[in-house]
Motif scaffolding. Structure first.
Motif, mmCIF file in Angstrom:
data_model
loop_
_atom_site.group_PDB
_atom_site.id
_atom_site.type_symbol
_atom_site.label_atom_id
_atom_site.label_comp_id
_atom_site.label_asym_id
_atom_site.label_seq_id
_atom_site.Cartn_x
_atom_site.Cartn_y
_atom_site.Cartn_z
ATOM 1 N N LEU A 153 0.814 -1.223 0.000
ATOM 2 C CA LEU A 153 0.000 0.000 0.000
ATOM 3 C C LEU A 153 0.846 1.270 0.000
ATOM 4 O O LEU A 153 0.354 2.341 -0.324
ATOM 5 C CB LEU A 153 -0.924 0.018 1.236
ATOM 6 N N TYR A 154 2.120 1.147 0.393
ATOM 7 C CA TYR A 154 2.976 2.346 0.516
ATOM 8 C C TYR A 154 4.184 2.292 -0.421
ATOM 9 O O TYR A 154 5.188 2.955 -0.177
ATOM 10 C CB TYR A 154 3.435 2.513 1.979
ATOM 11 N N LYS A 155 4.034 1.506 -1.488
ATOM 12 C CA LYS A 155 5.125 1.363 -2.460
ATOM 13 C C LYS A 155 5.508 2.732 -3.018
ATOM 14 O O LYS A 155 4.643 3.499 -3.418
ATOM 15 C CB LYS A 155 4.644 0.437 -3.584
ATOM 16 N N GLY A 156 6.810 3.037 -3.002
ATOM 17 C CA GLY A 156 7.251 4.328 -3.520
ATOM 18 C C GLY A 156 7.156 5.462 -2.521
ATOM 19 O O GLY A 156 7.583 6.575 -2.794
ATOM 20 N N LYS A 157 6.566 5.178 -1.319
ATOM 21 C CA LYS A 157 6.424 6.230 -0.290
ATOM 22 C C LYS A 157 7.253 5.910 0.946
ATOM 23 O O LYS A 157 7.955 6.761 1.487
ATOM 24 C CB LYS A 157 4.953 6.329 0.147
ATOM 25 N N ILE A 158 7.105 4.655 1.416
ATOM 26 C CA ILE A 158 7.769 4.242 2.656
ATOM 27 C C ILE A 158 8.548 2.964 2.383
ATOM 28 O O ILE A 158 8.040 2.045 1.741
ATOM 29 C CB ILE A 158 6.744 3.972 3.789
ATOM 30 N N LEU A 159 9.768 2.919 2.885
ATOM 31 C CA LEU A 159 10.579 1.710 2.773
ATOM 32 C C LEU A 159 10.302 0.838 4.007
ATOM 33 O O LEU A 159 10.493 1.282 5.137
ATOM 34 C CB LEU A 159 12.061 2.087 2.711
ATOM 35 N N PHE A 160 9.811 -0.378 3.779
ATOM 36 C CA PHE A 160 9.485 -1.300 4.873
ATOM 37 C C PHE A 160 10.707 -2.182 5.155
ATOM 38 O O PHE A 160 11.255 -2.794 4.235
ATOM 39 C CB PHE A 160 8.285 -2.175 4.489
ATOM 40 N N ILE A 161 11.083 -2.244 6.421
ATOM 41 C CA ILE A 161 12.316 -2.946 6.797
ATOM 42 C C ILE A 161 12.028 -3.933 7.929
ATOM 43 O O ILE A 161 11.346 -3.596 8.897
ATOM 44 C CB ILE A 161 13.389 -1.920 7.264
ATOM 45 N N LEU A 162 12.569 -5.123 7.784
ATOM 46 C CA LEU A 162 12.467 -6.123 8.850
ATOM 47 C C LEU A 162 13.774 -6.117 9.630
ATOM 48 O O LEU A 162 14.858 -6.192 9.040
ATOM 49 C CB LEU A 162 12.237 -7.509 8.244
ATOM 50 N N LEU A 163 13.672 -5.996 10.946
ATOM 51 C CA LEU A 163 14.861 -5.995 11.791
ATOM 52 C C LEU A 163 14.749 -7.142 12.789
ATOM 53 O O LEU A 163 13.864 -7.137 13.644
ATOM 54 C CB LEU A 163 14.975 -4.648 12.513
ATOM 55 N N ASP A 164 15.616 -8.127 12.658
ATOM 56 C CA ASP A 164 15.591 -9.291 13.551
ATOM 57 C C ASP A 164 16.252 -8.937 14.881
ATOM 58 O O ASP A 164 17.441 -8.630 14.935
ATOM 59 C CB ASP A 164 16.318 -10.460 12.873
ATOM 60 N N SER A 165 15.464 -8.981 15.952
ATOM 61 C CA SER A 165 15.982 -8.573 17.273
ATOM 62 C C SER A 165 16.999 -9.575 17.827
ATOM 63 O O SER A 165 17.696 -9.284 18.798
ATOM 64 C CB SER A 165 14.822 -8.405 18.255
ATOM 65 N N ASN A 166 17.107 -10.752 17.206
ATOM 66 C CA ASN A 166 18.082 -11.738 17.698
ATOM 67 C C ASN A 166 19.511 -11.441 17.252
ATOM 68 O O ASN A 166 20.455 -11.955 17.834
ATOM 69 C CB ASN A 166 17.726 -13.145 17.176
ATOM 70 N N LEU A 167 19.653 -10.639 16.194
ATOM 71 C CA LEU A 167 20.992 -10.396 15.654
ATOM 72 C C LEU A 167 21.753 -9.415 16.529
ATOM 73 O O LEU A 167 21.262 -8.315 16.807
ATOM 74 C CB LEU A 167 20.907 -9.830 14.235
ATOM 75 N N LYS A 168 22.953 -9.797 16.929
ATOM 76 C CA LYS A 168 23.781 -8.937 17.774
ATOM 77 C C LYS A 168 24.030 -7.584 17.089
ATOM 78 O O LYS A 168 24.022 -6.539 17.719
ATOM 79 C CB LYS A 168 25.106 -9.642 18.074
ATOM 80 N N SER A 169 24.232 -7.625 15.761
ATOM 81 C CA SER A 169 24.521 -6.392 15.018
ATOM 82 C C SER A 169 23.341 -5.417 15.012
ATOM 83 O O SER A 169 23.493 -4.247 14.670
ATOM 84 C CB SER A 169 24.920 -6.731 13.579
ATOM 85 N N ASN A 170 22.141 -5.890 15.407
ATOM 86 C CA ASN A 170 20.965 -5.014 15.416
ATOM 87 C C ASN A 170 20.662 -4.422 16.794
ATOM 88 O O ASN A 170 19.736 -3.621 16.931
ATOM 89 C CB ASN A 170 19.723 -5.785 14.927
#
Length: 219
Positions: A153-170
């Motif tokens: 629904l927000y293509k071209g407006k908002i970049l949707f990002i998945l962030l895995d809370s298990n990753l130390k780097s995150n």
């Protein structure tokens, strides 16, 4: 898929259809399709099975895309962007080409990690929405399905990002939004030019929750 990679694109119509048919598409423009550079391109195509690769040696196609010979172009639908890599540089091999694709491939939902972070930072979209969640959770597939549906629904407006809370780097990103593990999953929306952001910790991730949150912030 069993189709031969890369797909040969003999006309401008072929190339346009190829680009519009995928979230991320890669085209190698080679005057000489048997050159060593084209060979490295084919090797890279085998390493990134989920991204379609096309190859064109048509003068009309090269001219239409303003591409010089031995150029690889990555086309992204999410922000209608294009990234080029010059293969004339002798240093560029299949490994570097694969990394270039990983760094620049933005999809409707991009998973955040140290490599994709570069593409995220360079995206032309000013609004980012993060789903901060535990990928190991049994609820993860359903959450992702709803998050991806909202992303459409927000293509071209908002970049949707998945962030895995298990990753130390995150961990740094999670602490930036002042979130504890017990508050996850959470949504965080971010306006990159001025760092303005908002966080939501809904009981569940639903398309409606995501829409309300995005619309409020955009207004």
């Amino acid at each position: 898929s069993t189709t031969e990679k890369p797909v040969l694109l003999n006309s401008i119509t072929d190339a346009e259809a190829f680009i519009s048919g995928a979230e991320v598409a890669v085209i190698g423009f080679f005057q000489e399709p048997q050159s060593p550079e084209a060979e490295q391109f084919r090797l890279a195509a085998g390493k990134v099975p989920e991204v379609p690769f096309g190859l064109s040696s048509s003068a009309a196609v090269l001219s239409h895309y303003g591409a010089s010979a031995n150029t690889v172009a990555l086309f992204r639908r999410v922000d209608n962007d294009r990234r080029d890599l010059d293969m004339n540089n002798r240093d560029v091999d299949a490994k570097k080409l694969t990394r270039f694709i990983r760094m620049n491939e933005l999809r409707l939902v991009t998973e955040y990690d140290p490599v994709t972070a570069i593409g995220v930072m360079q995206s032309s979209l000013e609004f980012n929405l993060l789903l901060i969640t535990d990928k190991m959770s049994p609820k993860h597939p359903e959450r992702m399905r709803k998050f991806r549906a909202a992303a459409e629904l927000y293509k071209g407006k908002i970049l949707f990002i998945l962030l895995d809370s298990n990753l130390k780097s995150n961990e740094r990103v999670v602490s930036y939004f002042q979130l504890k593990k017990s508050q996850l999953p959470a949504l965080a929306i971010f306006h990159t030019p001025d760092d303005e952001h908002e966080v939501l910790t809904p009981d569940e991730i639903s398309i409606e929750h995501v829409q309300d949150f995005c619309n409020r912030f955009l207004q």
